[in-house]
Design a protein around this motif. Structure first.
Motif, short mmCIF file in Angstrom:
data_model
loop_
_atom_site.label_atom_id
_atom_site.label_comp_id
_atom_site.label_asym_id
_atom_site.label_seq_id
_atom_site.Cartn_x
_atom_site.Cartn_y
_atom_site.Cartn_z
N ALA A 12 44.28 24.15 54.29
CA ALA A 12 45.33 24.10 53.28
C ALA A 12 46.68 24.47 53.89
CB ALA A 12 44.98 25.04 52.13
N GLN A 13 46.68 25.46 54.77
CA GLN A 13 47.94 25.84 55.42
C GLN A 13 48.48 24.70 56.27
OE1 GLN A 13 46.93 29.45 57.50
NE2 GLN A 13 47.92 30.70 55.95
N ALA A 14 47.63 24.00 57.00
CA ALA A 14 48.08 22.90 57.85
C ALA A 14 48.68 21.79 56.99
CB ALA A 14 46.93 22.37 58.69
N GLN A 15 48.11 21.54 55.82
CA GLN A 15 48.62 20.50 54.93
C GLN A 15 49.97 20.89 54.33
OE1 GLN A 15 45.45 19.94 52.16
NE2 GLN A 15 44.28 18.61 53.52
N ASN A 16 50.23 22.18 54.18
CA ASN A 16 51.47 22.65 53.59
C ASN A 16 52.53 22.99 54.63
OD1 ASN A 16 50.51 22.40 50.96
ND2 ASN A 16 49.55 24.40 51.03
N GLU A 17 52.23 22.75 55.89
CA GLU A 17 53.17 23.08 56.95
C GLU A 17 54.44 22.24 56.82
OE1 GLU A 17 53.38 23.03 61.81
OE2 GLU A 17 51.44 22.90 60.83
N LYS A 18 55.57 22.88 56.98
CA LYS A 18 56.86 22.20 56.90
C LYS A 18 57.46 22.12 58.30
CE LYS A 18 56.88 22.05 52.38
NZ LYS A 18 56.86 20.84 51.62
N HIS A 19 58.26 21.08 58.53
CA HIS A 19 58.87 20.86 59.83
C HIS A 19 60.39 20.81 59.68
CE1 HIS A 19 55.02 19.98 61.75
NE2 HIS A 19 54.70 19.43 60.59
N ALA A 77 72.94 17.15 60.51
CA ALA A 77 72.39 17.55 59.21
C ALA A 77 70.98 18.07 59.42
CB ALA A 77 72.38 16.37 58.24
N ASN A 78 70.58 19.02 58.59
CA ASN A 78 69.26 19.63 58.69
C ASN A 78 68.52 19.50 57.38
OD1 ASN A 78 69.45 20.95 61.41
ND2 ASN A 78 71.23 21.84 60.42
N THR A 79 67.20 19.34 57.48
CA THR A 79 66.34 19.32 56.30
C THR A 79 64.96 19.80 56.72
OG1 THR A 79 65.67 18.02 54.37
CG2 THR A 79 65.51 16.93 56.52
N VAL A 80 64.06 19.88 55.77
CA VAL A 80 62.68 20.26 56.03
C VAL A 80 61.79 19.18 55.42
CG1 VAL A 80 60.91 22.00 55.57
CG2 VAL A 80 63.26 22.71 56.00
N LEU A 81 60.84 18.67 56.22
CA LEU A 81 59.91 17.64 55.74
C LEU A 81 58.48 18.08 56.00
CD1 LEU A 81 61.55 14.36 57.13
CD2 LEU A 81 61.72 15.28 54.82
N ALA A 82 57.59 17.74 55.09
CA ALA A 82 56.18 18.03 55.29
C ALA A 82 55.59 17.10 56.34
CB ALA A 82 55.42 17.88 53.98
N ASP A 83 56.05 15.85 56.37
CA ASP A 83 55.55 14.86 57.32
C ASP A 83 56.70 14.44 58.25
OD1 ASP A 83 54.41 12.81 58.75
OD2 ASP A 83 53.90 11.60 57.00
N PRO A 84 56.73 14.95 59.48
CA PRO A 84 57.83 14.61 60.38
C PRO A 84 57.87 13.14 60.75
CG PRO A 84 56.13 15.80 61.57
CD PRO A 84 55.74 15.82 60.11
N ALA A 85 56.78 12.41 60.55
CA ALA A 85 56.77 10.98 60.84
C ALA A 85 57.66 10.21 59.87
CB ALA A 85 55.34 10.44 60.78
N LYS A 86 58.07 10.83 58.78
CA LYS A 86 58.96 10.18 57.81
C LYS A 86 60.43 10.40 58.12
CE LYS A 86 55.73 10.08 53.99
NZ LYS A 86 55.48 10.41 52.59
N ALA A 87 60.73 11.18 59.17
CA ALA A 87 62.12 11.44 59.54
C ALA A 87 62.75 10.15 60.06
CB ALA A 87 62.20 12.53 60.61
#
Length: 128
Positions: free
Chosen positions: A15-22, A63-73
């Motif tokens: 669950a923690q790995a799924q909620n990890e933010k990048h 610019a900075n942001t936080v994404l759960a899936d870095p592949a979407k950056a």
């Protein structure tokens, strides 16, 4: 019983790995005079934001942001005719370069192509 306990201990880690933010950092630079240039970039899993870039050659946009899936950056830098210039586009994920493009961008006059004068970098943006 030990197998059941072992399985229970793995679930919270999953669950923690799924909620990890990048942490995502978008960097763009136009090395030339190109007023009206814009950067469009992902701010979450489904939305983009747009920022006008400085008209001073070599000024860096960040610019900075936080994404759960870095592949979407993803980001794209658009220049408008009649201006052309070298463009630097970079996406850093957790302080490591994940995508980088350095290219001369020259929009073509009268083109109806929505990607005319656009330098894509990283993941494609929605609707692009």
């Amino acid at each position: 019983m030990a197998a059941a306990l072992g399985g229970a201990q793995l679930s919270p880690g999953t669950a923690q790995a799924q909620n990890e933010k990048h942490n995502i950092t978008y960097i763009a630079r136009v090395d030339g005079v190109a007023p009206g240039s814009v950067a469009t970039f992902m701010i979450n899993d489904t939305q983009t934001n747009t920022a006008t870039l400085s008209s001073l050659p070599g000024s860096t946009f960040e610019a900075n942001t936080v994404l759960a899936d870095p592949a979407k950056a993803g980001m794209q830098v658009a220049l408008h005719w009649p201006y052309s210039a070298n463009v630097h586009c970079e996406i850093d994920v957790d302080d490591k370069v994940a995508a980088q493009v350095d290219q001369f961008v020259r929009p073509m006059p009268g083109s109806t192509d929505p990607m005319n004068g656009v330098l894509p970098c990283g993941a494609p943006l929605p609707g692009a």
